[in-house]
Scaffold this active site. Sequence first.
Site, PDB file in Angstrom:
ATOM      1  N   ASP A   1      36.088  15.175 -21.418  1.00  8.51           N
ATOM      2  CA  ASP A   1      35.141  14.387 -20.627  1.00  8.51           C
ATOM      3  C   ASP A   1      34.813  15.131 -19.327  1.00  8.51           C
ATOM      4  O   ASP A   1      35.313  16.225 -19.097  1.00  8.51           O
ATOM      5  CB  ASP A   1      35.762  13.000 -20.319  1.00  8.51           C
ATOM      6  CG  ASP A   1      34.710  11.906 -20.378  1.00  8.51           C
ATOM      7  OD1 ASP A   1      33.620  12.080 -19.803  1.00  8.51           O
ATOM      8  OD2 ASP A   1      34.976  10.861 -21.010  1.00  8.51           O
ATOM      9  N   HIS A  77      28.742  14.595 -21.093  1.00  6.92           N
ATOM     10  CA  HIS A  77      30.090  14.366 -20.534  1.00  6.92           C
ATOM     11  C   HIS A  77      30.971  15.610 -20.702  1.00  6.92           C
ATOM     12  O   HIS A  77      32.124  15.504 -21.113  1.00  6.92           O
ATOM     13  CB  HIS A  77      30.758  13.165 -21.221  1.00  6.92           C
ATOM     14  CG  HIS A  77      30.232  11.835 -20.735  1.00  6.92           C
ATOM     15  ND1 HIS A  77      30.259  11.462 -19.403  1.00  6.92           N
ATOM     16  CD2 HIS A  77      29.676  10.793 -21.390  1.00  6.92           C
ATOM     17  CE1 HIS A  77      29.737  10.245 -19.270  1.00  6.92           C
ATOM     18  NE2 HIS A  77      29.368   9.812 -20.456  1.00  6.92           N
ATOM     19  N   GLU A 141      25.544   9.109 -23.679  1.00  9.48           N
ATOM     20  CA  GLU A 141      25.066   9.365 -22.318  1.00  9.48           C
ATOM     21  C   GLU A 141      24.803  10.847 -22.051  1.00  9.48           C
ATOM     22  O   GLU A 141      25.356  11.426 -21.135  1.00  9.48           O
ATOM     23  CB  GLU A 141      26.093   8.816 -21.307  1.00  9.48           C
ATOM     24  CG  GLU A 141      26.276   7.313 -21.454  1.00  9.48           C
ATOM     25  CD  GLU A 141      27.246   6.719 -20.430  1.00  9.48           C
ATOM     26  OE1 GLU A 141      26.870   5.737 -19.778  1.00  9.48           O
ATOM     27  OE2 GLU A 141      28.380   7.224 -20.299  1.00  9.48           O
TER      28      GLU A 141
HETATM   29  C1  ACM Z   1      31.082   4.955 -23.119  1.00  6.09           C
HETATM   30  O1  ACM Z   1      31.704   4.044 -22.580  1.00  6.09           O
HETATM   31  N1  ACM Z   1      30.261   5.750 -22.431  1.00  6.09           N
HETATM   32  C2  ACM Z   1      31.203   5.202 -24.535  1.00  6.09           C
END
Ligand code: ACM
Length: 479
Positions: A1, A77, A141
């Site tokens: 992440d 991410h 995202e």
């Molecule tokens: C998430 O909470 N962005 C999967």
Amino acid sequence: DDQGWRIEIKKYPLLTSVGAWRPADKSDLESIKLIPSSDGSSMLYGGYYTQDDIREVVTYAAARYVTVVPEIEMPGHSTAALAAYPQFSCTGGPFRIGALWGVFKDVYCPGKEETFTFIENVLDEVCELFPGPYVHVGGDECPKDRWRNCSDCKKRIQENGLKDENELQSYFIKRVEKYLETKHHRLVGWNEILQGGLAPDATVMSWQGISGGRTAASQGHDVIMSPESNCYFDHTADVGSNPKGSSAFLFVSTVPLNKVYAFEPTPADLTPEQAKHILGAQGNLWTERIPTQDRLDYMAFPRAIALAECLWTSHRGDFPDFASRLVRHFNCLDLNGVKYYDDPLAHAIFIGQWRPADQLSKQPTDVDFLITPHLLGPGNYAVRFEFLEGKDQIDINSVVLLENGKELMRDAHPGFSGPKSQANSYVLCIAELKPGATYTARASIMAKKSSDTKGEVFLLRTPSETKSIDAKSTTDRRD
Ligand code: ACM
Ligand code: ZN
């Protein structure tokens, strides 16, 4: 992440030597591990699992019939990886590891072949460590800003006849899926992997509501439901359970125990054939701001128990029934030293509900709840309104305590309960219980926007009362 790379990859040592550490901030002070940075100027937060650690976790879990599924985030991410290897981005960097929450614009560049070589090499080691069948690749995202301005990305779009950056993302995920298949693993991704078209065998994890999951199931894809509204345990159970003075833990929305329990992972409008694709649900507890094991226990329990009962039983009762049985789980958690949240809702009494069919008025309307049988003595009680589902909220103007129809007191603050809730508890103080008298809580409520709202109303004893009454009811149940 973005905030840290957490697994040792032998081929790319910088992923952990650089990517696993970020500057510590205020809320990290109580956290697991802080070490001085190499120039000694600041403290770093971080850590990672060695491959031996991973093998130990996987083996431990397997012995208990649990499969560990790794999530390696791509194409978004990914700033922790890009801080270590900026050449796999569109701009070349340099990048800093994310210190706060958020969505970052610098992501992997799918225009460059070297990016896929890197990801495939990483996945080689991941697939070796996790026997499968699944690898989660994130996919959520991912802003497309950098791709729009990257000559490599534009070239990739053109050469592959892709329509836009959404299709470029789909190209990325499909290519990774193909690679995972050669390693005998199946791809899982968040609902954003629907953008630009799903990879042929992808399993979708639906977090932005359940509609992405519904769409995927209707296309014949396997689905795991995990909507933020019911399944995110990093959101607190209620505003009262936030640690004092700790802004890092605060979310605007809460995920109350009864809402987790009410979760239904299979949308009613799916055909039986489509419904088979709903594999179940997942509770999420992102731990970037969970500094201790105790805090983790506190966030996970008892909500994980509620979700397990939703998913693993076919004869689920109603919430009051579940709450009445929770005391046995609490005994078990106590014996095991699990520091769960002693949720007041677990001790609350269900006194009513609101439903769209009630056609709640847009004007303030009185609704009575009979509470006589639930008052075991003088003390402070609270009436709490807990939203379950729907588009809109109810507004609450006041709750009045009546004794034989006569007002004893009122709590007249404005509150609301809906997709977001605020000040949704109303305090009633009872100095003396008159034998034979009838006690009623009269709420003034309205649905300003629409009656598309559904929830439950509970009577809670406030802490000083809770103790003696709990002890009593526990004994009763054991008897
Ligand atoms: C998430 O909470 N962005 C999967
Ligand atoms: Zn690019």
